[in-house]
Design a protein around this motif. Structure first.
Motif, PDB file in Angstrom:
ATOM      1  N   ILE A 197     -82.630  70.253  35.644  1.00  0.00           N
ATOM      2  CA  ILE A 197     -83.897  69.726  34.366  1.00  0.00           C
ATOM      3  C   ILE A 197     -82.125  71.251  33.516  1.00  0.00           C
ATOM      4  O   ILE A 197     -82.367  70.235  31.823  1.00  0.00           O
ATOM      5  CB  ILE A 197     -85.016  70.882  34.263  1.00  0.00           C
ATOM      6  CG1 ILE A 197     -85.481  69.755  34.151  1.00  0.00           C
ATOM      7  CG2 ILE A 197     -85.179  71.023  33.248  1.00  0.00           C
ATOM      8  CD1 ILE A 197     -87.334  70.149  35.374  1.00  0.00           C
ATOM      9  N   VAL A 198     -81.831  72.145  33.986  1.00  0.00           N
ATOM     10  CA  VAL A 198     -80.662  73.016  33.640  1.00  0.00           C
ATOM     11  C   VAL A 198     -79.957  71.836  32.660  1.00  0.00           C
ATOM     12  O   VAL A 198     -79.125  72.467  32.070  1.00  0.00           O
ATOM     13  CB  VAL A 198     -81.293  73.866  34.498  1.00  0.00           C
ATOM     14  CG1 VAL A 198     -80.011  74.946  34.048  1.00  0.00           C
ATOM     15  CG2 VAL A 198     -82.023  75.058  34.734  1.00  0.00           C
ATOM     16  N   ALA A 199     -79.510  71.321  34.191  1.00  0.00           N
ATOM     17  CA  ALA A 199     -77.836  70.493  33.773  1.00  0.00           C
ATOM     18  C   ALA A 199     -78.329  69.799  32.304  1.00  0.00           C
ATOM     19  O   ALA A 199     -77.500  70.117  31.915  1.00  0.00           O
ATOM     20  CB  ALA A 199     -77.787  69.961  34.570  1.00  0.00           C
ATOM     21  N   GLU A 200     -79.274  69.069  32.095  1.00  0.00           N
ATOM     22  CA  GLU A 200     -79.524  67.985  30.788  1.00  0.00           C
ATOM     23  C   GLU A 200     -79.941  68.384  29.861  1.00  0.00           C
ATOM     24  O   GLU A 200     -79.414  68.263  28.825  1.00  0.00           O
ATOM     25  CB  GLU A 200     -79.995  66.723  31.656  1.00  0.00           C
ATOM     26  CG  GLU A 200     -79.782  65.917  33.061  1.00  0.00           C
ATOM     27  CD  GLU A 200     -80.556  65.174  33.439  1.00  0.00           C
ATOM     28  OE1 GLU A 200     -79.964  64.672  34.490  1.00  0.00           O
ATOM     29  OE2 GLU A 200     -81.587  64.373  32.471  1.00  0.00           O
ATOM     30  N   ARG A 201     -81.275  69.169  29.892  1.00  0.00           N
ATOM     31  CA  ARG A 201     -81.780  69.444  28.996  1.00  0.00           C
ATOM     32  C   ARG A 201     -81.480  71.208  28.594  1.00  0.00           C
ATOM     33  O   ARG A 201     -81.881  72.094  26.815  1.00  0.00           O
ATOM     34  CB  ARG A 201     -83.290  69.576  28.723  1.00  0.00           C
ATOM     35  CG  ARG A 201     -83.762  68.646  29.862  1.00  0.00           C
ATOM     36  CD  ARG A 201     -84.978  68.766  29.961  1.00  0.00           C
ATOM     37  NE  ARG A 201     -85.962  69.341  29.010  1.00  0.00           N
ATOM     38  CZ  ARG A 201     -86.931  69.145  28.855  1.00  0.00           C
ATOM     39  NH1 ARG A 201     -87.905  68.703  30.413  1.00  0.00           N
ATOM     40  NH2 ARG A 201     -88.158  69.441  27.626  1.00  0.00           N
ATOM     41  N   VAL A 202     -80.863  71.998  29.365  1.00  0.00           N
ATOM     42  CA  VAL A 202     -80.679  73.767  28.347  1.00  0.00           C
ATOM     43  C   VAL A 202     -78.855  73.086  28.412  1.00  0.00           C
ATOM     44  O   VAL A 202     -78.474  74.215  27.325  1.00  0.00           O
ATOM     45  CB  VAL A 202     -80.907  74.914  29.457  1.00  0.00           C
ATOM     46  CG1 VAL A 202     -80.267  75.766  29.009  1.00  0.00           C
ATOM     47  CG2 VAL A 202     -82.390  74.442  30.481  1.00  0.00           C
ATOM     48  N   LEU A 203     -78.013  72.776  29.173  1.00  0.00           N
ATOM     49  CA  LEU A 203     -76.718  72.343  29.478  1.00  0.00           C
ATOM     50  C   LEU A 203     -76.285  71.427  28.390  1.00  0.00           C
ATOM     51  O   LEU A 203     -75.415  71.300  27.760  1.00  0.00           O
ATOM     52  CB  LEU A 203     -76.040  72.545  30.787  1.00  0.00           C
ATOM     53  CG  LEU A 203     -76.409  74.264  31.524  1.00  0.00           C
ATOM     54  CD1 LEU A 203     -75.426  73.940  32.711  1.00  0.00           C
ATOM     55  CD2 LEU A 203     -75.786  75.838  30.599  1.00  0.00           C
ATOM     56  N   GLY A 204     -77.037  70.564  28.038  1.00  0.00           N
ATOM     57  CA  GLY A 204     -76.637  69.551  27.497  1.00  0.00           C
ATOM     58  C   GLY A 204     -75.469  68.300  28.718  1.00  0.00           C
ATOM     59  O   GLY A 204     -75.044  67.501  27.395  1.00  0.00           O
ATOM     60  N   LEU A 205     -75.295  68.121  29.938  1.00  0.00           N
ATOM     61  CA  LEU A 205     -74.610  67.358  30.201  1.00  0.00           C
ATOM     62  C   LEU A 205     -75.066  66.553  30.361  1.00  0.00           C
ATOM     63  O   LEU A 205     -76.278  66.306  30.260  1.00  0.00           O
ATOM     64  CB  LEU A 205     -75.076  68.531  31.645  1.00  0.00           C
ATOM     65  CG  LEU A 205     -74.093  69.479  32.144  1.00  0.00           C
ATOM     66  CD1 LEU A 205     -74.097  69.983  33.662  1.00  0.00           C
ATOM     67  CD2 LEU A 205     -72.836  69.684  31.346  1.00  0.00           C
ATOM     68  N   PRO A 206     -74.020  65.267  30.669  1.00  0.00           N
ATOM     69  CA  PRO A 206     -74.625  63.596  31.619  1.00  0.00           C
ATOM     70  C   PRO A 206     -76.202  64.092  31.767  1.00  0.00           C
ATOM     71  O   PRO A 206     -75.973  64.902  32.818  1.00  0.00           O
ATOM     72  CB  PRO A 206     -73.428  63.358  31.591  1.00  0.00           C
ATOM     73  CG  PRO A 206     -72.638  63.765  30.988  1.00  0.00           C
ATOM     74  CD  PRO A 206     -73.155  65.920  31.416  1.00  0.00           C
TER      75      PRO A 206
ATOM     76  N   THR B  52     -78.090  62.116  35.053  1.00  0.00           N
ATOM     77  CA  THR B  52     -77.866  62.005  36.173  1.00  0.00           C
ATOM     78  C   THR B  52     -78.003  60.324  36.179  1.00  0.00           C
ATOM     79  O   THR B  52     -78.674  59.935  35.837  1.00  0.00           O
ATOM     80  CB  THR B  52     -78.497  62.921  37.717  1.00  0.00           C
ATOM     81  OG1 THR B  52     -78.718  64.276  37.339  1.00  0.00           O
ATOM     82  CG2 THR B  52     -78.191  62.282  38.643  1.00  0.00           C
ATOM     83  N   PRO B  53     -76.470  59.810  36.734  1.00  0.00           N
ATOM     84  CA  PRO B  53     -77.094  58.147  36.786  1.00  0.00           C
ATOM     85  C   PRO B  53     -77.974  57.710  38.028  1.00  0.00           C
ATOM     86  O   PRO B  53     -77.897  58.303  38.905  1.00  0.00           O
ATOM     87  CB  PRO B  53     -75.319  58.030  36.930  1.00  0.00           C
ATOM     88  CG  PRO B  53     -74.355  58.535  36.970  1.00  0.00           C
ATOM     89  CD  PRO B  53     -75.645  60.247  37.422  1.00  0.00           C
ATOM     90  N   VAL B  54     -79.260  56.689  37.248  1.00  0.00           N
ATOM     91  CA  VAL B  54     -79.705  56.317  38.050  1.00  0.00           C
ATOM     92  C   VAL B  54     -79.292  54.996  39.125  1.00  0.00           C
ATOM     93  O   VAL B  54     -78.336  53.848  38.892  1.00  0.00           O
ATOM     94  CB  VAL B  54     -80.775  55.594  37.851  1.00  0.00           C
ATOM     95  CG1 VAL B  54     -81.769  54.667  38.732  1.00  0.00           C
ATOM     96  CG2 VAL B  54     -81.931  56.320  36.464  1.00  0.00           C
ATOM     97  N   PRO B  55     -79.279  55.467  40.573  1.00  0.00           N
ATOM     98  CA  PRO B  55     -78.524  54.481  41.356  1.00  0.00           C
ATOM     99  C   PRO B  55     -79.184  52.310  41.359  1.00  0.00           C
ATOM    100  O   PRO B  55     -80.701  52.828  41.036  1.00  0.00           O
ATOM    101  CB  PRO B  55     -79.108  54.557  43.031  1.00  0.00           C
ATOM    102  CG  PRO B  55     -79.312  56.583  42.797  1.00  0.00           C
ATOM    103  CD  PRO B  55     -80.392  56.676  40.704  1.00  0.00           C
TER     104      PRO B  55
END
Length: 405
Positions: free
Chosen positions: A382-391, A393-396
């Motif tokens: 959540i922090v990576a995607e929604r706070v920092l705006g990082l891509p 995580t790919p779904v396997p």
């Protein structure tokens, strides 16, 4: 005519006078058996007594105008800014008030979520009794085989006239055995996948078709339960939000839960005082390595508290995804507390003798806190995607089936 807003200083004095008239000042009593578990695990008779005390205190505070300081006046609140609610919580920490763990979900998590999603009739029916704790609620989200992946929920609800019939199983539910209602997540659209087709309800727990079984944990306690639903019923007017829109209700609830955990009274710094006392008792009060460890915990705890207060000050629309950072930092710092206690006590930490064993209970119960409100791994995503705006995580890719080989 609206009541004028008191100054923060006048409000704090009012709160001090009120709480002081009902509760004793908090003191450290070395004669009491220490307990450092971050999950309530107490004998049934102790739990029943403390629950009664907690409910009575919530009713007293509500009736005196301190039960929902920043809540809407239409539902018994005082319509004051969040800073006033923070000030009141700070006053309560100065006194030996009853344990709020029994009512935390009802009061601090469910009520603000209902404010966002419940229709006016349901809000009018439920908010005041929940906030006053005339009703106590629990959370019915996690399921066997799904864990923290609530989008994998398989509990089903089908409409039968004006009622929904529910079948399924929930697990890791805190307080299920003494709760009157549960916030339930169920799949209402057959064949739907992931977060589509889910609906949220407030279901009565004391009815035929609901069975609550305690789960014995490695700490020796049973603070969680599994809940079996077999033909249980919930009226459609107890539906929270629209049919099929339960995912947004659950995400709002989890957002408030993480905010509550992340602002949990500075428990890491409270335990730091006990840890410093342990270091002195072990003759290591001046040891440089021990002082470094204690100082690291202090700096991290105070930094996280300041960061959290800044998040809350900016959160005009309620806590956002950044509160996941607060929960992560709290569990991380509590892990450092447990590790430092282990460094001081070594194998004596696992001997069933107080006060050493109390630190062992912290280490074991901490794993429950790492899971509650979302695992550490989910918090980092959540922090990576929604706070920092990082891509994202790919779904396997799904593994090939035998038929496709």
């Amino acid at each position: 005519m609206s009541t004028p807003t008191p100054s923060l200083e006048d409000f704090t004095r009012e709160a001090l006078d009120f709480v002081g008239a009902h509760q004793k000042r908090a003191t450290h009593d070395a004669s009491l058996e220490p307990t450092y578990s971050v999950l309530p695990e107490k004998p049934r008779e102790v739990e029943e007594r403390e629950l009664a005390e907690a409910l009575a205190w919530r009713k007293t505070t509500f009736d005196a105008g301190f039960g929902w300081v920043d809540g809407p006046g239409a539902h018994g609140g005082r319509d004051l800014p969040p800073a006033y609610a923070d000030a009141y919580r700070g006053v309560e920490r100065l006194f030996d008030v009853p344990d709020e763990a029994y009512t935390r979900f009802s009061v601090g998590i469910l009520c603000p979520a209902l404010l966002e999603h419940a229709d006016p009739a349901l809000a009018a029916e439920m908010l005041r009794p929940l906030r006053r704790t005339d009703l106590v609620a629990c959370q019915l989200f996690s399921e066997p085989g799904a864990g923290s992946d609530m989008a994998a929920a398989r509990t089903r609800a089908r409409l039968d006239g004006q009622e929904w019939v529910v079948d399924g199983q929930k697990v890791w539910t805190s307080g299920a055995h003494y709760s009157e209602v549960g916030l339930l997540l169920a799949r209402t659209e057959p064949g739907s996948r992931r977060n589509a087709g889910l609906t949220a309800f407030l279901i009565d727990m004391d009815q035929p078709g609901i069975e609550v079984r305690p789960i014995r944990q490695m700490t020796g306690g049973a603070s969680f339960s599994e809940v079996f639903l077999d033909g249980a019923r919930v009226p459609d007017h107890r539906r929270v939000g629209e049919v099929g829109q339960g995912w947004s209700v659950i995400m709002t609830t989890m957002r408030f839960e993480r905010a509550v955990i992340g602002t949990d009274g500075g428990i890491d710094l409270v335990l730091l005082d006990q840890l410093a006392r342990l270091a002195r008792d072990e003759g290591l009060g001046e040891d440089s390595a021990t002082l470094d460890a204690l100082g690291d915990i202090l700096v991290r705890g105070r930094s996280a508290a300041a960061m959290t207060q800044e998040f809350l000050a900016r959160a005009n629309g309620g806590p956002g995804p950044e509160m996941s950072m607060s929960k992560l930092l709290l569990t991380d710092n509590l892990g450092r507390v447990a590790q430092t206690a282990h460094d001081l006590l070594d194998e004596r930490m696992t001997v069933r003798r107080d006060p050493e064993f109390a630190w062992h209970q912290l280490a074991l119960s901490l794993e429950g806190l790492r899971i509650g409100g979302g695992t550490d791994e989910i918090m980092r995503t959540i922090v990576a995607e929604r706070v920092l705006g990082l891509p994202r995580t790919p779904v396997p890719a799904a593994a090939p089936t035998k038929r496709s080989l």
